[in-house]
Design a protein around this motif. Sequence first.
Motif, mmCIF file in Angstrom:
data_model
loop_
_atom_site.group_PDB
_atom_site.id
_atom_site.type_symbol
_atom_site.label_atom_id
_atom_site.label_comp_id
_atom_site.label_asym_id
_atom_site.label_seq_id
_atom_site.Cartn_x
_atom_site.Cartn_y
_atom_site.Cartn_z
ATOM 1 N N VAL A 205 0.911 -1.089 -0.098
ATOM 2 C CA VAL A 205 -0.107 -0.015 -0.062
ATOM 3 C C VAL A 205 0.675 1.258 0.130
ATOM 4 O O VAL A 205 0.688 2.092 -0.672
ATOM 5 N N ALA A 206 1.846 1.213 0.825
ATOM 6 C CA ALA A 206 2.996 2.265 0.673
ATOM 7 C C ALA A 206 3.619 2.540 -0.487
ATOM 8 O O ALA A 206 3.916 3.550 -0.934
ATOM 9 N N GLY A 207 3.939 1.233 -0.895
ATOM 10 C CA GLY A 207 4.705 1.442 -2.460
ATOM 11 C C GLY A 207 3.692 1.905 -3.497
ATOM 12 O O GLY A 207 4.189 2.762 -4.229
ATOM 13 N N LEU A 208 2.380 1.411 -3.460
ATOM 14 C CA LEU A 208 1.557 2.209 -4.290
ATOM 15 C C LEU A 208 1.297 3.836 -4.076
ATOM 16 O O LEU A 208 1.637 4.583 -5.206
ATOM 17 N N VAL B 159 8.289 7.610 2.062
ATOM 18 C CA VAL B 159 7.356 6.417 2.110
ATOM 19 C C VAL B 159 7.814 5.167 1.522
ATOM 20 O O VAL B 159 7.825 4.112 2.161
ATOM 21 N N LEU B 160 8.501 5.226 0.363
ATOM 22 C CA LEU B 160 9.141 4.057 -0.271
ATOM 23 C C LEU B 160 10.115 3.439 0.687
ATOM 24 O O LEU B 160 10.475 2.267 0.669
ATOM 25 N N GLN B 161 11.207 4.216 1.225
ATOM 26 C CA GLN B 161 12.146 3.898 1.783
ATOM 27 C C GLN B 161 11.597 3.010 3.362
ATOM 28 O O GLN B 161 12.158 2.037 3.595
ATOM 29 N N ALA B 162 10.591 3.601 3.739
ATOM 30 C CA ALA B 162 10.112 2.965 4.903
ATOM 31 C C ALA B 162 9.433 1.484 4.584
ATOM 32 O O ALA B 162 9.592 0.570 5.290
ATOM 33 N N ALA B 163 8.856 1.516 3.391
ATOM 34 C CA ALA B 163 8.131 0.291 2.919
ATOM 35 C C ALA B 163 9.351 -0.635 2.555
ATOM 36 O O ALA B 163 9.349 -2.039 2.833
ATOM 37 N N LEU B 164 10.440 -0.333 1.850
ATOM 38 C CA LEU B 164 11.440 -1.235 1.485
ATOM 39 C C LEU B 164 12.084 -2.058 2.627
ATOM 40 O O LEU B 164 12.689 -2.934 2.557
ATOM 41 N N ALA B 165 12.208 -0.991 3.448
ATOM 42 C CA ALA B 165 12.766 -1.433 4.915
ATOM 43 C C ALA B 165 12.219 -2.719 5.428
ATOM 44 O O ALA B 165 13.036 -3.248 6.215
ATOM 45 N N ARG B 166 11.256 -2.840 5.049
ATOM 46 C CA ARG B 166 10.214 -3.818 5.696
ATOM 47 C C ARG B 166 10.422 -5.239 4.858
ATOM 48 O O ARG B 166 10.079 -6.353 5.321
#
Lengths: 135, 388
Positions: free
Chosen positions: B201-204, B247-254
């Motif tokens: 969702v964050a990625g989108l 937003v993307l970095q936080a998502a990728l970190a997961r």
Amino acid sequence: MAKYLMLKHYRGAPAAPNDVPMDQWTPDELAAHLKYMDDFAERLEQTGEFVSGQALSPQGTWVRAGGEGEPPVVDGPFAETKDLIAGWMIIDVESYDRAVELAGELSDAPGAGGKPIREWLELRPFLDDSADLTE
Amino acid sequence: MNETQLRDLVPAVIGVLVRRGAAFASAEDAVQEALLKALESWPGDPPRDPMGWLVTVAWRKFLDARRAESSRTAREFAVDSAAVTGPAYGMDDSLWLYFLCAHPSLSPGSAVALTLRAVGGLTTRQIARAHLVPEATMAQRISRAKRTVADVPLDRPGSLETVLRVLYLVFNEGYGGDVELAVEAIRLTRQLASLSDDPEVAGLLALMLLHHSRRASRTDASGRLVPLAEQDRARWDTALIAEGVGVLQAALARDRLGQYQAQAAIAALHADAASAAETDWVQIVEWYDELLAIADSPVVRLNRAVALGEAEGPLVGLAELDRLDARLPRHTAARAHLVEAAGDLASAARWYAEAADLATSVPERDHLIRQAARLRQESAGRANRQQE
């Protein structure tokens, strides 16, 4: 006021005096042509004579019913059509004469060499759905 | 409270009505009526508790409709007002609504329309205008969609994947009526991101923000399409880029990569380049490889071929392109671009002209015709110079 449909053709219309395919124009000639068309539509909006306009893709397909239980028959995407519509503009004007005047003006859009194309446009009056209540 | 904030409350209000026993379609109708009333009366008389106000009015509208219906059919009034229990508006209700509106039984177009109405709180008129169709046409599409989901049990929602695809579709239908659909899609995706805990969702959301940041530079003053390489990067919205990257970095970190995060990573690499020449094409190709591993599609392969042409030279890109179906959208345009990069201007002009015939929008057609014209002029100039 009466509505008229002005049809531009990719092919099917008689050849224009200045008949050079668009992709062989120079970028400046293209820009001048597109600006002419935009200005024309904008001016008709100002005079309250513009209704709608839309360009059509050359990718037309002919379709007809195939008969009971059969899928529709499709000829295309490169149908051997004699006529291919490139786009339309609908105008709402006072008289036939005004419609002819505007179509003439649109046909005069600049093309190759900056000279008017003088392409043939088809002008078709709308049939009116409403009953005439004037006495 | 502005209209947008008001619309944010819609999914929760519908959720409350449904949990109190209203059918989805009637709840949705009642909330639409309540919204119209709110738009009318709130400017002069703002409520202290907007959510409570909407629930109360919508519930009353729903009961009125039920009463009218039951008196017509002379049946017993089935829903007892006394059965109404406390507020308890939950996030789950809103999330459920997202899933319902993206239900697999709906066609993509119907899912988009239903989402805009039930989750987005847009009126039928606004949705119709955004899609450039008559209001009556859109009203029919929406009521057909509501009939389709009428019997969908609440415990079997669609998948998050479908929800994201629907939001992506809303974003892509960037028409500009009185509601800008791209902006609306971002708003809804933000809301969904606050309701769910999924990196995709964050990625989108990141993908939308990064694309949206380039919006002002995508066309020039006369409405011409400006390709990425020629865009004025000073006009990119740096605040949106920064937010998208964050937003993307936080998502990728997961560490749960999905297709939207991968697409956003590619968009971020474009946003990050100070000039087109400084674009990190090698890394972009790597992200396309990741994307292919997650979601293989001919369109992704086509984009990868173009990126490969930038990273390793046009001939490598063309060889890759030859392995793909030539009927793919933009295949011919991509070939024209790579043939030009390879230096064969006369053939490139012909490919551009052919691509223009295949174009699906006026700005795209004009752009391709213009490229053809430019190359014919350049190759003619080159031939003249060689003759001299």
